[in-house]
Design a protein around this motif. Structure first.
Motif, PDB file in Angstrom:
ATOM      1  N   PRO A 137       0.809  -1.232   0.000  1.00 38.35           N
ATOM      2  CA  PRO A 137       0.000   0.000   0.000  1.00 38.35           C
ATOM      3  C   PRO A 137       0.835   1.272   0.000  1.00 38.35           C
ATOM      4  O   PRO A 137       0.442   2.283  -0.601  1.00 38.35           O
ATOM      5  CB  PRO A 137      -0.823  -0.124   1.279  1.00 38.35           C
ATOM      6  CG  PRO A 137      -0.942  -1.580   1.509  1.00 38.35           C
ATOM      7  CD  PRO A 137       0.372  -2.145   1.062  1.00 38.35           C
ATOM      8  N   PHE A 138       1.996   1.251   0.657  1.00 40.42           N
ATOM      9  CA  PHE A 138       2.857   2.438   0.677  1.00 40.42           C
ATOM     10  C   PHE A 138       3.311   2.777  -0.742  1.00 40.42           C
ATOM     11  O   PHE A 138       3.249   3.945  -1.171  1.00 40.42           O
ATOM     12  CB  PHE A 138       4.062   2.198   1.583  1.00 40.42           C
ATOM     13  CG  PHE A 138       5.096   3.290   1.520  1.00 40.42           C
ATOM     14  CD1 PHE A 138       4.900   4.490   2.174  1.00 40.42           C
ATOM     15  CD2 PHE A 138       6.256   3.127   0.774  1.00 40.42           C
ATOM     16  CE1 PHE A 138       5.847   5.504   2.102  1.00 40.42           C
ATOM     17  CE2 PHE A 138       7.201   4.130   0.693  1.00 40.42           C
ATOM     18  CZ  PHE A 138       7.000   5.320   1.373  1.00 40.42           C
ATOM     19  N   PHE A 139       3.767   1.774  -1.488  1.00 37.21           N
ATOM     20  CA  PHE A 139       4.211   2.011  -2.871  1.00 37.21           C
ATOM     21  C   PHE A 139       3.034   2.426  -3.747  1.00 37.21           C
ATOM     22  O   PHE A 139       3.190   3.234  -4.675  1.00 37.21           O
ATOM     23  CB  PHE A 139       4.884   0.764  -3.433  1.00 37.21           C
ATOM     24  CG  PHE A 139       6.212   0.462  -2.816  1.00 37.21           C
ATOM     25  CD1 PHE A 139       7.347   1.164  -3.199  1.00 37.21           C
ATOM     26  CD2 PHE A 139       6.343  -0.501  -1.828  1.00 37.21           C
ATOM     27  CE1 PHE A 139       8.585   0.891  -2.633  1.00 37.21           C
ATOM     28  CE2 PHE A 139       7.566  -0.775  -1.251  1.00 37.21           C
ATOM     29  CZ  PHE A 139       8.696  -0.077  -1.652  1.00 37.21           C
ATOM     30  N   THR A 140       1.859   1.894  -3.473  1.00 40.62           N
ATOM     31  CA  THR A 140       0.672   2.269  -4.239  1.00 40.62           C
ATOM     32  C   THR A 140       0.351   3.749  -4.055  1.00 40.62           C
ATOM     33  O   THR A 140      -0.002   4.455  -5.016  1.00 40.62           O
ATOM     34  CB  THR A 140      -0.532   1.410  -3.808  1.00 40.62           C
ATOM     35  OG1 THR A 140      -0.199   0.034  -3.949  1.00 40.62           O
ATOM     36  CG2 THR A 140      -1.745   1.726  -4.663  1.00 40.62           C
ATOM     37  N   VAL A 141       0.464   4.241  -2.835  1.00 36.32           N
ATOM     38  CA  VAL A 141       0.222   5.662  -2.571  1.00 36.32           C
ATOM     39  C   VAL A 141       1.244   6.523  -3.315  1.00 36.32           C
ATOM     40  O   VAL A 141       0.899   7.547  -3.924  1.00 36.32           O
ATOM     41  CB  VAL A 141       0.279   5.948  -1.063  1.00 36.32           C
ATOM     42  CG1 VAL A 141       0.268   7.450  -0.796  1.00 36.32           C
ATOM     43  CG2 VAL A 141      -0.886   5.278  -0.351  1.00 36.32           C
ATOM     44  N   ILE A 142       2.506   6.111  -3.294  1.00 28.09           N
ATOM     45  CA  ILE A 142       3.555   6.862  -4.006  1.00 28.09           C
ATOM     46  C   ILE A 142       3.252   6.915  -5.496  1.00 28.09           C
ATOM     47  O   ILE A 142       3.345   7.975  -6.138  1.00 28.09           O
ATOM     48  CB  ILE A 142       4.941   6.226  -3.755  1.00 28.09           C
ATOM     49  CG1 ILE A 142       5.318   6.306  -2.276  1.00 28.09           C
ATOM     50  CG2 ILE A 142       5.992   6.913  -4.623  1.00 28.09           C
ATOM     51  CD1 ILE A 142       5.420   7.717  -1.744  1.00 28.09           C
ATOM     52  N   ILE A 143       2.867   5.771  -6.082  1.00 31.84           N
ATOM     53  CA  ILE A 143       2.568   5.713  -7.515  1.00 31.84           C
ATOM     54  C   ILE A 143       1.356   6.585  -7.841  1.00 31.84           C
ATOM     55  O   ILE A 143       1.322   7.274  -8.867  1.00 31.84           O
ATOM     56  CB  ILE A 143       2.337   4.249  -7.943  1.00 31.84           C
ATOM     57  CG1 ILE A 143       3.668   3.486  -7.884  1.00 31.84           C
ATOM     58  CG2 ILE A 143       1.746   4.179  -9.355  1.00 31.84           C
ATOM     59  CD1 ILE A 143       3.533   1.995  -8.095  1.00 31.84           C
ATOM     60  N   THR A 144       0.367   6.590  -6.970  1.00 38.89           N
ATOM     61  CA  THR A 144      -0.809   7.429  -7.198  1.00 38.89           C
ATOM     62  C   THR A 144      -0.445   8.913  -7.141  1.00 38.89           C
ATOM     63  O   THR A 144      -0.961   9.717  -7.933  1.00 38.89           O
ATOM     64  CB  THR A 144      -1.885   7.112  -6.161  1.00 38.89           C
ATOM     65  OG1 THR A 144      -2.164   5.712  -6.159  1.00 38.89           O
ATOM     66  CG2 THR A 144      -3.166   7.875  -6.468  1.00 38.89           C
TER      67      THR A 144
END
Length: 440
Positions: A137-144
């Motif tokens: 989820p942390f990487f998903t937030v960064i990508i978003t």
């Protein structure tokens, strides 16, 4: 060579970069999932809590982020459709290539593809049975967040491209780069003249012909490969076309003569050139200039009635003609590194570029004195920076433009304004011009 053509076409297509981003997204999702499965359980105590998220929170987060990604993608595609409509109705359908092939447009959609697939895959891999903390989820937030930045960039980018002056500037800069590339120094020899007796001797031999296997526009010629092939096989080739010409299926595209032993294994035209369904600006200077001409003509239409945009195009075309005059030399014969003739191809004359640049603008703008004056003034400036032979061509073409002017219907001030620039132009070129004599 056919593989090179395929990869060049694929790279310049609209779907290529989004597909690359999509593949990278799948790989990235696999790597992050592997970290969640193997690394996080073993090193959870060493990972800061801010980087880890529980299953329930992750599911809610993914649901919100995937909706946000879809929203940004939808708005971006809607913006693209608005741009397509604007270009087709107000500018030029040919200019759509510049917007759609822009790297920013393709990279933005590629980032959206990456983000959407990354979130979707992570949501799909989320299970109820596994209640461990996750790193994904942390990487998903960064990508978003990165996707949001690209979304803002795309809106700004689209707003600029919707401005006709910006579009004209982009086309002008791309055409300028194409002119420099076209006349850059080559590894093979380029010649304006060749010994006529040698040409006659070559053409006395049996002529073979390569035919077009499909109908379309000549988009690109692989000069290096063609000349090297002719040198290895001791042949001379002659083209029957110029870049940008439309050739129907079955039309001869190359004639060739064997200087040694006759070779019956003729290559296909695909080895030497690219034929496509539409004209492109890969090597076609005339097509690039034609985009500016279309924008000018569209601006002169009664529905638009925007002569200032047409005048802007005329000035940019004049700048391109000045650069072309500085680089231009009429190359017809191409030799290999040993100095032997290998390829014959007639090139566009400078007067052809002049005609292409202004004949339509002259036809549709002949009743607007500001347009006529701008063309004459622009051609005068082209002549100033050109050599004597080009100056003569430019002056002769200017007389062709002035033939469309009915000076008797001009006001005194309009007549004097145009008369002054014309006489100054004629004096610079060492010519005589008299309105009364010209009108008979």
């Amino acid at each position: 060579m056919k593989n090179t053509t395929f990869w060049t076409t694929a790279r310049d297509s609209f779907w290529f970069l989004p597909v690359v981003y999509g593949v990278c997204s799948i790989i990235a999702a696999g790597v992050i999932t592997t970290l969640d499965v193997w690394l996080v359980p073993k090193a959870s105590d060493s990972i800061p809590n801010i980087l880890l998220t529980g299953q329930s929170i992750a599911k809610q987060l993914y649901a919100a982020l995937i909706t946000a990604m879809l929203t940004m993608t939808t708005i971006s595609f809607s913006t693209i459709m608005v741009m397509l409509t604007t270009y087709s109705s107000q500018f030029s359908p040919r200019a759509l290539q510049d917007f759609m092939q822009s790297k920013i447009t393709q990279h933005v959609l590629g980032v959206y593809t990456f983000g959407f697939l990354f979130v979707l895959i992570n949501l799909w891999l989320l299970t109820e049975t596994n209640q461990q903390d996750l790193l994904s989820p942390f990487f998903t937030v960064i990508i978003t967040m990165i996707s949001l930045g690209f979304f803002i960039l795309f809106i700004h980018f689209s707003a600029r491209w919707a401005q006709v002056n910006f579009l004209i500037g982009v086309i002008r800069n791309k055409t300028s780069a194409l002119i420099s590339e076209t006349f850059v120094e080559r590894t093979y020899g380029e010649h304006q003249h060749w010994e006529p007796s040698q040409i006659d001797t070559i053409k006395e031999k049996d002529r073979q012909t390569i035919y077009a296997r499909q109908s379309g526009y000549i988009q690109q010629v692989y000069y290096n490969y063609l000349i090297n092939w002719a040198s290895v096989n001791n042949m001379v080739l002659e083209s029957t076309f110029q870049v940008g010409d439309y050739v129907p299926k079955g039309m001869p595209v190359f004639h060739l003569w064997t200087l040694g032993d006759k070779n019956d294994n003729l290559p296909e035209h695909d080895d030497f050139l690219v034929i496509g369904d539409e004209r492109t600006d890969l090597q076609d200077i005339g097509f690039s200039i034609g985009k500016l001409v279309e924008i000018a003509v569209k601006a002169l239409s009664p529905s638009m009635n925007d002569p200032n945009t047409a005048i802007n195009c005329i000035h940019r075309i004049g700048g391109l003609l000045s650069e072309l005059a500085d680089h231009y030399y009429p190359v017809t014969y191409f030799s290999d590194k040993n100095g032997d003739l290998r390829f014959i191809m007639e090139q566009e004359n400078f007067r052809d570029y002049l005609f292409l640049s202004f004949y339509q603008i002259k036809h549709y703008g002949k009743d607007d004195i500001s347009v006529i004056y701008s063309m004459v003034d622009t051609l005068y400036k082209v002549a100033i920076v050109s050599e004597a032979a080009i100056q003569k061509e430019v002056w002769n073409f200017t007389q062709y433009i002035l033939e469309a002017v009915d000076s008797r219907n001009l006001s005194a001030m309009e007549y004097q304004h145009l008369k002054d620039i014309t006489e100054k132009f004629a004096h610079f070129c060492g010519e005589e011009w008299d309105w009364e004599v010209a009108e008979g």
